[in-house]
Structure formats: C-alpha cells, structure tokens
Scaffold this motif. Structure first.
Motif, PDB file in Angstrom:
ATOM      1  N   GLY A 198      33.491  52.560  24.562  1.00 17.22           N
ATOM      2  CA  GLY A 198      33.970  53.928  24.395  1.00 17.22           C
ATOM      3  C   GLY A 198      33.282  54.687  23.280  1.00 17.22           C
ATOM      4  N   VAL A 199      32.277  54.065  22.654  1.00 19.55           N
ATOM      5  CA  VAL A 199      31.524  54.734  21.590  1.00 19.55           C
ATOM      6  C   VAL A 199      30.048  54.742  21.991  1.00 19.55           C
ATOM      7  CG1 VAL A 199      30.832  54.706  19.169  1.00 19.55           C
ATOM      8  CG2 VAL A 199      33.157  54.028  19.817  1.00 19.55           C
ATOM      9  N   TYR A 200      29.452  55.934  22.040  1.00 20.02           N
ATOM     10  CA  TYR A 200      28.057  56.024  22.452  1.00 20.02           C
ATOM     11  C   TYR A 200      27.361  57.176  21.722  1.00 20.02           C
ATOM     12  CZ  TYR A 200      29.607  59.953  25.378  1.00 20.02           C
ATOM     13  OH  TYR A 200      30.138  61.140  25.805  1.00 20.02           O
ATOM     14  N   TRP A 201      26.026  57.092  21.679  1.00 19.25           N
ATOM     15  CA  TRP A 201      25.214  58.113  21.021  1.00 19.25           C
ATOM     16  C   TRP A 201      24.957  59.258  21.987  1.00 19.25           C
ATOM     17  CZ3 TRP A 201      24.017  59.574  16.370  1.00 19.25           C
ATOM     18  CH2 TRP A 201      22.951  60.458  16.160  1.00 19.25           C
ATOM     19  N   ASN A 202      25.302  60.460  21.567  1.00 23.26           N
ATOM     20  CA  ASN A 202      25.087  61.657  22.375  1.00 23.26           C
ATOM     21  C   ASN A 202      23.884  62.388  21.788  1.00 23.26           C
ATOM     22  OD1 ASN A 202      25.334  63.706  24.162  1.00 23.26           O
ATOM     23  ND2 ASN A 202      27.322  64.434  23.454  1.00 23.26           N
ATOM     24  N   SER A 203      22.731  62.176  22.387  1.00 21.17           N
ATOM     25  CA  SER A 203      21.486  62.710  21.836  1.00 21.17           C
ATOM     26  C   SER A 203      21.379  64.222  22.021  1.00 21.17           C
ATOM     27  CB  SER A 203      20.302  62.012  22.509  1.00 21.17           C
ATOM     28  OG  SER A 203      19.092  62.398  21.899  1.00 21.17           O
ATOM     29  N   ARG A 204      20.883  64.900  20.993  1.00 16.47           N
ATOM     30  CA  ARG A 204      20.653  66.334  21.034  1.00 16.47           C
ATOM     31  C   ARG A 204      19.295  66.627  20.399  1.00 16.47           C
ATOM     32  NH1 ARG A 204      23.998  66.362  24.258  1.00 16.47           N
ATOM     33  NH2 ARG A 204      25.942  67.581  24.421  1.00 16.47           N
ATOM     34  N   ILE A 205      18.251  66.656  21.226  1.00 15.44           N
ATOM     35  CA  ILE A 205      16.889  66.838  20.724  1.00 15.44           C
ATOM     36  C   ILE A 205      16.580  68.335  20.591  1.00 15.44           C
ATOM     37  CG2 ILE A 205      14.442  66.325  21.099  1.00 15.44           C
ATOM     38  CD1 ILE A 205      16.156  63.866  20.657  1.00 15.44           C
ATOM     39  N   THR A 206      16.136  68.734  19.417  1.00 17.79           N
ATOM     40  CA  THR A 206      15.773  70.138  19.190  1.00 17.79           C
ATOM     41  C   THR A 206      14.349  70.394  19.694  1.00 17.79           C
ATOM     42  OG1 THR A 206      14.814  69.737  16.997  1.00 17.79           O
ATOM     43  CG2 THR A 206      17.198  70.131  17.116  1.00 17.79           C
ATOM     44  N   ASN A 243      33.558  63.576  17.627  1.00 18.56           N
ATOM     45  CA  ASN A 243      32.127  63.378  17.425  1.00 18.56           C
ATOM     46  C   ASN A 243      31.869  63.055  15.966  1.00 18.56           C
ATOM     47  OD1 ASN A 243      31.725  64.155  20.151  1.00 18.56           O
ATOM     48  ND2 ASN A 243      31.720  66.311  19.542  1.00 18.56           N
ATOM     49  N   PHE A 244      30.999  62.055  15.707  1.00 27.38           N
ATOM     50  CA  PHE A 244      30.824  61.560  14.345  1.00 27.38           C
ATOM     51  C   PHE A 244      29.342  61.291  14.054  1.00 27.38           C
ATOM     52  CE2 PHE A 244      34.816  60.232  16.150  1.00 27.38           C
ATOM     53  CZ  PHE A 244      35.759  60.538  15.182  1.00 27.38           C
ATOM     54  N   LYS A 245      28.935  61.582  12.834  1.00 28.82           N
ATOM     55  CA  LYS A 245      27.593  61.240  12.393  1.00 28.82           C
ATOM     56  C   LYS A 245      27.509  59.755  12.033  1.00 28.82           C
ATOM     57  CE  LYS A 245      25.338  65.119  12.691  1.00 28.82           C
ATOM     58  NZ  LYS A 245      24.168  65.226  13.604  1.00 28.82           N
ATOM     59  N   ASP A 246      28.643  59.213  11.607  1.00 28.70           N
ATOM     60  CA  ASP A 246      28.686  57.818  11.175  1.00 28.70           C
ATOM     61  C   ASP A 246      29.257  56.933  12.290  1.00 28.70           C
ATOM     62  OD1 ASP A 246      28.560  55.856   8.784  1.00 28.70           O
ATOM     63  OD2 ASP A 246      30.588  55.575   9.578  1.00 28.70           O
ATOM     64  N   LEU A 247      28.539  55.865  12.622  1.00 26.48           N
ATOM     65  CA  LEU A 247      28.972  54.971  13.699  1.00 26.48           C
ATOM     66  C   LEU A 247      30.318  54.326  13.400  1.00 26.48           C
ATOM     67  CD1 LEU A 247      28.594  53.347  16.302  1.00 26.48           C
ATOM     68  CD2 LEU A 247      27.145  51.751  15.015  1.00 26.48           C
ATOM     69  N   ASP A 248      30.499  53.855  12.178  1.00 28.67           N
ATOM     70  CA  ASP A 248      31.751  53.176  11.833  1.00 28.67           C
ATOM     71  C   ASP A 248      32.957  54.090  12.013  1.00 28.67           C
ATOM     72  OD1 ASP A 248      30.468  50.812  11.252  1.00 28.67           O
ATOM     73  OD2 ASP A 248      30.281  51.227   9.104  1.00 28.67           O
ATOM     74  N   GLU A 249      32.791  55.367  11.687  1.00 34.02           N
ATOM     75  CA  GLU A 249      33.889  56.315  11.842  1.00 34.02           C
ATOM     76  C   GLU A 249      34.247  56.484  13.324  1.00 34.02           C
ATOM     77  OE1 GLU A 249      32.974  59.995   9.946  1.00 34.02           O
ATOM     78  OE2 GLU A 249      32.971  59.143   7.914  1.00 34.02           O
ATOM     79  N   ALA A 250      33.216  56.526  14.158  1.00 38.67           N
ATOM     80  CA  ALA A 250      33.453  56.657  15.594  1.00 38.67           C
ATOM     81  C   ALA A 250      34.169  55.423  16.143  1.00 38.67           C
ATOM     82  CB  ALA A 250      32.129  56.859  16.326  1.00 38.67           C
ATOM     83  N   ILE A 251      33.725  54.242  15.710  1.00 37.05           N
ATOM     84  CA  ILE A 251      34.360  52.997  16.156  1.00 37.05           C
ATOM     85  C   ILE A 251      35.803  52.921  15.690  1.00 37.05           C
ATOM     86  CG2 ILE A 251      34.355  50.481  15.869  1.00 37.05           C
ATOM     87  CD1 ILE A 251      31.299  50.583  15.879  1.00 37.05           C
ATOM     88  N   ASN A 252      36.049  53.304  14.450  1.00 37.02           N
ATOM     89  CA  ASN A 252      37.411  53.272  13.923  1.00 37.02           C
ATOM     90  C   ASN A 252      38.331  54.233  14.682  1.00 37.02           C
ATOM     91  OD1 ASN A 252      36.898  51.319  11.989  1.00 37.02           O
ATOM     92  ND2 ASN A 252      36.359  52.816  10.407  1.00 37.02           N
ATOM     93  N   ALA A 253      37.784  55.379  15.062  1.00 39.22           N
ATOM     94  CA  ALA A 253      38.581  56.347  15.826  1.00 39.22           C
ATOM     95  C   ALA A 253      38.978  55.756  17.177  1.00 39.22           C
ATOM     96  CB  ALA A 253      37.788  57.638  16.015  1.00 39.22           C
ATOM     97  N   LYS A 254      38.028  55.083  17.813  1.00 42.42           N
ATOM     98  CA  LYS A 254      38.322  54.458  19.111  1.00 42.42           C
ATOM     99  C   LYS A 254      39.283  53.285  18.951  1.00 42.42           C
ATOM    100  CE  LYS A 254      37.770  53.927  23.570  1.00 42.42           C
ATOM    101  NZ  LYS A 254      38.340  52.623  23.844  1.00 42.42           N
TER     102      LYS A 254
END
Length: 200
Positions: free
Chosen positions: A135-143, A172-183
């Motif tokens: 349930g945690v994945y990287w959502n890429s946004r290339i400029t 949405n999180f810049k930090d992976l650990d924060e995203a994992i903790n939210a999930k």
C-alpha cells in the motif's frame, strides 16, 4: 443448450456427511486422503474397483494453475481448503485465508473461514513492491528539466463483502518511513492481520 436451473450445485451434493464419508483430514499435517469408498458412489463395479486400487488411502488433491490444491470428487472439482472448512464446520466458507500465505499449507491452524474483506487484510508483499510495505509506492513526477519531484503515497485498497474494490488515499509523503507508518496505523485501526505484508 443446458438449462442452468437444472444443474445440481456441488454445495448441495457435497454435504458434510458425504465428505466425512469420503475423505480423511489430518489437522496437524493438513493432508487430505481418500477413504475406502462404498459401491453406491460409483456407476459401475469396475469404476469401484479401479478407485480402490488407485486412490484408496492416498493423498487427495493436485496443484491448480493458481497454486492451490483441488480435488475432483463426485464429478465436481473443489479447492481442498474449502472442503476442509465444510468437513469440520458444516458450513461452506465465503472465502478461506491461508494465514501464513502458503497456499499448500492446509493445516487447521493455518486456514480460517473469512469474508473477502478479511482476506484482503492478510496479503503477502507483492514482488513488484519497492517500498517494503503493502500500500506504499513511489508516485513519480518528472519535471521538464528531468527532476523527479515525486512522493511516497500511502494507499488502502478496500474490498467489500461482495468482492468489489475501491481505493483510499492515506496521504503523500516525501519520507518513506512516514508513508509506511501512515499505512501501518490505518491497517491496525482497520483490523488487518499481523501477517499482512509478509514476504513469502
């Protein structure tokens, strides 16, 4: 064309009494074996003798394309874990969860009758997952300059008791650990099994 209304469902034929008459289940090993079968279950004496010679006392079931064990019994092919639940409880399950995620492990301590939503709360980590948690994945946004200004997204997939899926964005999180903790917080609050996200 066959009239579906005239078809006899396996659930009507394979009663608990019939299954206990035909199969032996070992709770400790999870093995299902064929019992000696009465002549009444066969159309001919030759079929009766053939079964006794080839199958009596042997393990029941073969591995299907989706990785589960299934048995062909009285003209119906049924997953072994479903038969076991019926044999021991008298009820056909809506869904069966293999608690440790191993599809061939049908020990009584490893299978449970559950709803679709319960089963969805105990899923193994998908091989393509790159975050290390479901349930945690990287959502890429290339400029335009080639810079990735993406973020980690925490997302829940909800399956209702009818099997219908929907998605819920948890942030949405810049930090992976924060995203994992939210999930993880969402999983805990919504009754997810402790094994959810395991690597099998």
């Amino acid at each position: 064309m066959t009239n579906n209304k005239n078809k006899i469902r396996y659930k009507d034929v394979l009663t608990q009494e019939v299954l206990l008459d035909l199969l032996e289940y070992d709770k400790t090993t999870g093995k299902l074996t064929y019992k000696p079968r009465a002549r009444k279950y066969f159309k001919s004496t030759s079929a009766y003798k053939t079964f006794a010679k080839r199958f009596e006392g042997k393990n029941a079931g073969s591995v299907t394309v989706d990785g589960y064990l299934a048995v062909r019994i009285l003209g119906y092919t049924v997953k072994v874990h479903r038969l076991i639940i019926k044999m021991l409880t008298g009820q056909w399950p809506i869904c069966v969860d293999h608690i440790n995620g191993k599809k061939l492990d049908n020990r009584w301590s490893n299978i449970r009758s559950c709803t679709y939503s319960d089963n969805n709360r105990n899923q193994r980590l998908q091989r393509r997952n790159k975050s290390g948690y479901p349930g945690v994945y990287w959502n890429s946004r290339i400029t335009k300059t080639g810079v990735d200004r993406g973020y980690w997204r925490a997302q829940a997939v909800i399956r209702d008791d009818n099997g219908k899926l929907s998605k819920k964005n948890l942030g949405n999180f810049k930090d992976l650990d924060e995203a994992i903790n939210a999930k993880k917080d969402w999983d805990e609050a919504n009754g997810y099994h402790p094994n959810h996200g395991r690597i099998v």
